[in-house]
Write an enzyme that holds these catalytic residues in place. Structure first.
Site, PDB file in Angstrom:
ATOM      1  N   HIS A 260      -1.965   3.115   6.691  1.00 54.14           N
ATOM      2  CA  HIS A 260      -0.675   3.140   5.985  1.00 54.14           C
ATOM      3  C   HIS A 260      -0.496   4.366   5.076  1.00 54.14           C
ATOM      4  O   HIS A 260       0.529   5.036   5.117  1.00 54.14           O
ATOM      5  CB  HIS A 260      -0.505   1.893   5.109  1.00 54.14           C
ATOM      6  CG  HIS A 260      -0.776   0.595   5.805  1.00 54.14           C
ATOM      7  ND1 HIS A 260      -0.514   0.395   7.136  1.00 54.14           N
ATOM      8  CD2 HIS A 260      -1.273  -0.578   5.342  1.00 54.14           C
ATOM      9  CE1 HIS A 260      -0.854  -0.849   7.454  1.00 54.14           C
ATOM     10  NE2 HIS A 260      -1.309  -1.464   6.390  1.00 54.14           N
ATOM     11  N   LYS A 358      -6.634  -3.906  -4.734  1.00 49.57           N
ATOM     12  CA  LYS A 358      -6.263  -5.314  -4.896  1.00 49.57           C
ATOM     13  C   LYS A 358      -6.509  -5.704  -6.354  1.00 49.57           C
ATOM     14  O   LYS A 358      -7.282  -5.069  -7.048  1.00 49.57           O
ATOM     15  CB  LYS A 358      -7.088  -6.184  -3.958  1.00 49.57           C
ATOM     16  CG  LYS A 358      -6.817  -5.850  -2.476  1.00 49.57           C
ATOM     17  CD  LYS A 358      -7.088  -7.013  -1.572  1.00 49.57           C
ATOM     18  CE  LYS A 358      -6.898  -6.649  -0.105  1.00 49.57           C
ATOM     19  NZ  LYS A 358      -5.501  -6.706   0.353  1.00 49.57           N
TER      20      LYS A 358
END
Ligand code: BG6
Length: 506
Positions: A260, A358
């Site tokens: 990505h 995260k």
């Protein structure tokens, strides 16, 4: 110049409908199929974008009947589709839903699959056009593609097409990516292999092309003369959740930077393609990836971290090492940042900073193009660094849009300037809602339209960029800890401080 349709027979504004076809989903009982693929198919059907005979065959080990499968599909549509459940739309879809019980390695399941696909060609008019979605671990790709070949299901036949759709990870480094590809392309033609990078299916990511090339005002300043640096951020609040089996040992860089984030970099930095067709777009992205300077000294060009236990959003959350299914001595990074340079005339000397993690402060993905300071001799605020640099921020999600930051006079008798922003938000500008990434990508596979799917060369070039950093981390000990709800480890701040810069607080 006015638009001349004769110059462009492939007008991309025309309605894009899928022709007759069937989609076979391997791993149909998994999370991806249930939460993303099946809802996307329903939403495409609700939008009238699929052929009336379009059919879906679920393939898996469960002893499900067609009726049970249809029930499962209905459940996942109810829970996850974008459009409200409409009985008429679902009934049309239901008529083409089949389930084949089979293992990925035994030939029996594949011969049943061939029979079912034949039946669908005759009863539903799918034209023997098949797309195979491999929503399964990559280790299984070789055997499944081989079985498809043996069952006579892989080769284009009598004008019918056969395509295969694969999900990442495409290998774990440049070498394994090439091996995996060999297994796929031994059976399918290169142009029949569709590699999913779901970020490319997002409206806001496609808008990067529109923003850059449908406008004239950005292009003159989109280069090293005016741009100071670029920051690409993909931050998540969530932890590893129930994905320990996939994530541990893979980590943030392999999970999202290899695909990505490097795709976002390529779209931001590439030259204008000749057309919006697959070959032209991919070639320009490849040139950027090939021009990324090799990371000579990973310790000063990268940072990594692993989240600790603590508090986030008022709740206690476990540290990575205490998550279910994670090895207590795991060295997997849950945060990764890189400093890259693109060695082209346009970008010489402009750093591109990429970060992902995260359990960070909030969920946000954005591309921020930060411009050089104006001379500032009229405004001491600029000389003293009290007013931030101009920035154009492409907000990929969740608050989709574009923001421009610039200095403006504060009202009053004196002359002071302060940062203000000008905003474009999708929600305000358009009445249409954005389709989910998987809707666009599945439709494109069925149409054989490939610009949004990375080619193998892009995959290998991306690994080539990442491999030295991964090797360096491999030799290092445990990643640096960071508290949940923060913006990552201290070494990530150092990465920018060394250049006298700071990360944006999105
Ligand atoms: C996936 C990653 O590709 O993207 C996940 O494997 C991540 O780890 C996900 O959570 C995020 O996707 P999105 O579309 O919510 O930004």
């Amino acid at each position: 110049m006015r638009y001349n349709p004769l110059r462009d027979p492939a007008d991309r504004r025309l309605a894009r409908l899928a022709g007759p076809s069937a989609l076979v989903i391997f791993g149909v009982t998994g999370d991806l199929a249930r939460k993303k693929l099946i809802p996307a198919i329903y939403d495409l059907a609700a939008g009238g974008l699929l052929h009336p005979g379009f059919s879906v065959v679920g393939y898996g080990r469960r002893p499900w009947s067609d009726e049970q499968f249809q029930e499962e599909v209905a459940q996942s549509v109810h829970s996850h589709a974008r459009e409200a459940f409409d009985e008429r739309v679902f009934e049309r879809l239901r008529a083409g839903l089949r389930f084949v019980e089979g293992s990925f390695s035994e030939p029996e399941g594949f011969s049943t699959l061939a029979t079912v696909l034949n039946e669908l060609a005759h009863t539903r008019g799918t034209g023997h056009n098949h797309a195979y979605y491999l929503s399964i671990p990559p280790g299984q790709f070789p055997v499944v593609t081989q079985r498809l070949e043996e069952a006579g299901l892989a080769e284009d036949a009598g004008g019918a097409w056969r395509r295969v759709i694969v999900e990442k990870p495409f290998g774990s480094d440049e070498k394994t990516a090439a091996e995996l590809n060999l297994a796929l392309e031994r059976v399918f033609k290169p142009e029949s292999v569709f590699r999913i990078d779901h970020y490319l299916g997002k409206e806001t990511v496609q808008n990067l092309l529109a923003l850059r090339f449908a406008n004239s005002m950005y292009e003159p300043i989109w280069n090293a003369h005016y741009v100071d640096h670029v920051q690409i951020t993909m931050a998540e609040e969530i932890g590893v959740g129930s994905r320990a089996g996939y994530y541990d040992g893979i980590g943030a860089a392999r999970d999202v930077i290899q695909n990505h984030l490097l795709q976002l970099l390529a779209l931001t930095a590439m030259e204008e393609p000749g057309t919006l067709g697959a070959d032209d777009v991919r070639v320009e992205k490849e040139k950027v990836l090939a021009a990324v300077a090799p990371i000579a000294h990973p310790p000063s060009s990268s940072a990594r971290g692993q989240y600790l236990g603590g508090w986030q959003g008022g709740a206690a959350v476990a540290g990575y090492l205490d998550e279910d299914g994670i090895d207590h001595s795991s060295r997997t990074e849950t945060y990764a940042a890189l400093r890259l340079e693109v060695n082209t005339r346009r970008w010489q000397g402009v750093p591109f900073y990429l970060r992902t993690g995260k359990r960070l402060g909030r969920r946000v993905t954005e591309v921020a193009v930060v411009f050089k300071d104006s001379p500032g001799h009229l405004f001491p605020e600029i000389a003293h660094g009290e007013v931030g640099q101009n920035a154009l921020v492409i907000r990929v999600q969740p608050d989709e849009g574009v923001t421009m930051r610039f200095a403006s006079k504060v009202p009053g008798p004196d002359m002071q300037v302060r940062n203000v922003t000008m905003d474009f938000g999708y929600g305000h500008a358009f009445t249409e809602t954005s389709p989910e990434a998987y809707e666009r990508l599945i439709l494109d596979v069925l149409r054989g339209d490939a610009p949004l799917f990375p080619r193998q060369r892009e995959v290998e070039l991306s690994w080539h960029i990442l491999d030295p950093v991964l090797a360096h981390w491999e030799e290092q000990g445990t990643p640096e800890g960071y508290l949940p709800g923060t913006w990552g480890p201290a070494s990530a701040d150092q990465l920018l401080l060394r250049d006298n810069r700071v990360w944006r607080r999105p």
